[in-house]
Design an enzyme around this catalytic site. Structure first.
Site, PDB file in Angstrom:
ATOM      1  N   LYS A  51     -13.496 117.960 -78.338  1.00 43.10           N
ATOM      2  CA  LYS A  51     -12.063 117.661 -78.294  1.00 43.10           C
ATOM      3  C   LYS A  51     -11.306 118.544 -79.276  1.00 43.10           C
ATOM      4  O   LYS A  51     -10.240 119.073 -78.959  1.00 43.10           O
ATOM      5  CB  LYS A  51     -11.817 116.173 -78.599  1.00 43.10           C
ATOM      6  N   GLN A  95     -12.571 107.078 -81.705  1.00 43.36           N
ATOM      7  CA  GLN A  95     -13.744 107.401 -80.887  1.00 43.36           C
ATOM      8  C   GLN A  95     -14.639 106.169 -80.726  1.00 43.36           C
ATOM      9  O   GLN A  95     -15.043 105.563 -81.717  1.00 43.36           O
ATOM     10  CB  GLN A  95     -14.511 108.572 -81.530  1.00 43.36           C
ATOM     11  N   ASP A 118      -5.164 107.474 -75.282  1.00 37.96           N
ATOM     12  CA  ASP A 118      -6.282 107.062 -74.426  1.00 37.96           C
ATOM     13  C   ASP A 118      -5.808 106.104 -73.339  1.00 37.96           C
ATOM     14  O   ASP A 118      -6.550 105.824 -72.390  1.00 37.96           O
ATOM     15  CB  ASP A 118      -7.353 106.354 -75.270  1.00 37.96           C
TER      16      ASP A 118
END
Ligand code: NAD
Length: 280
Positions: A51, A95, A118
């Protein structure tokens, strides 16, 4: 036709460069993503590194926030709260998975809706269910982009989503519904999975079960999207028996090289959207 997720993702990522440059001209800084990584899970470490690399290439600044596996719930919540208040942070990604002693729901609740790149928050999922604008989970959003890139019609088509998780199956079903498909959601308790799948013009598999979708479950000329990531004898594969299903499908995504690259590309898009919305 094999859908080339790498190529579509590369195009989307290249397009972002001009957006991030324009953002810099207007604000004096680049869109910024904060990534909170807790503990030292090797797979999570690799995902985060990928990422960061993708962000750097697109002109997105990353804030690398690391906490030890032993961190307390309170300390984690305080860290996320600090990022929530930080004016220079546009998106926050915690995460997953978190170490077992941490309450995922409570920690994610500290991510404000406008920084929830997200799309996991109740508000953003609610917005999606209501057909309103909000941040949408990256993987299902990436699937929609693939359908668009290959001009695959969703309106009035029968879509079957296999899998009902909060991060893939459910938002996938809502996106297809919002795009005027007639949607069926299947899961581990579905009876006659084959019968349901055979009705699909668009079949999305998101189960994490290697080779669950076999050729006898796929209608001739269907579009088959394989979200699954499995490892069988050390080799990466999806949920679809690719070799045999590709002979029946009009369009099919491979694993790797299908949906996977789109997930990262859509994260970058979500960060840019969040930055531009906040700046407005
Ligand atoms: P999950 O374990 O949370 O959910 C799996 C779903 O599949 C459940 O709803 C379950 O009911 C259903 N299921 C399981 N066995 C089934 C069966 N035999 N028949 C019908 N349904 C069944 O998983 P998830 O987080 O939704 O992820 C699904 C897969 O997608 C995993 O392989 C994951 O690694 C992969 N994934 C890929 C990406 C990507 O970028 N390509 C992103 C996220 C997840």
């Amino acid at each position: 036709m094999i859908i080339d997720g790498r190529a579509v993702a590369a195009r989307i990522r290249a397009e972002l460069l001009s957006r991030t440059a324009r953002f810099f001209e207007n604000t004096g800084r680049y869109p910024t993503l904060a990534v909170v990584l807790i503990g030292d899970d090797p797979a999570s470490g690799i995902y985060v590194r990928n990422k960061f690399k993708a962000c750097a290439e697109a002109g997105i600044t990353c804030k690398d926030v690391r906490l030890p596996a032993s961190v307390s719930e309170e300390e984690t919540e305080n860290t996320v709260r600090g990022l929530a208040k930080d004016e220079e942070v546009d998106g926050i990604l915690v995460q997953l998975p978190l170490p077992a002693h941490l309450n995922q729901e409570r920690i994610l609740a500290e991510v404000p809706t406008e920084k929830d790149v997200d799309g996991f928050s109740a508000q953003n999922i609610g917005a999606l269910a209501l057909g309103k604008q909000g941040q949408v989970a990256c993987t299902p959003l990436g699937v929609m982009e693939l359908l668009k890139a290959y001009h695959i019609e969703t309106r009035g088509k029968r879509a079957v989503v296999v899998g009902r998780s909060n991060i893939v199956g459910k938002p996938m079903a809502l996106l297809l519904l919002n795009a005027d498909a007639t949607v069926t959601v299947c899961h581990s308790r579905t009876q006659n999975l084959k019968e349901e799948c055979l009705k699909a013009d668009i079949l999305v598999a998101a189960t994490g079960r290697a080779n669950l979708i076999t050729a006898d479950m796929v209608k001739e000329g269907a579009t088959v999207i394989d979200v699954g990531i499995n490892r069988v004898d050390g080799k990466l594969c999806g949920d679809v028996d690719f070799e045999n299903v590709q002979k029946k499908a009009a369009y099919i995504t491979p694993v790797p090289g299908g949906v996977g690259p789109m997930t990262v590309a859509m994260l970058l898009v979500n960060v840019c959207n969040a930055a531009e919305m906040r700046h407005k």
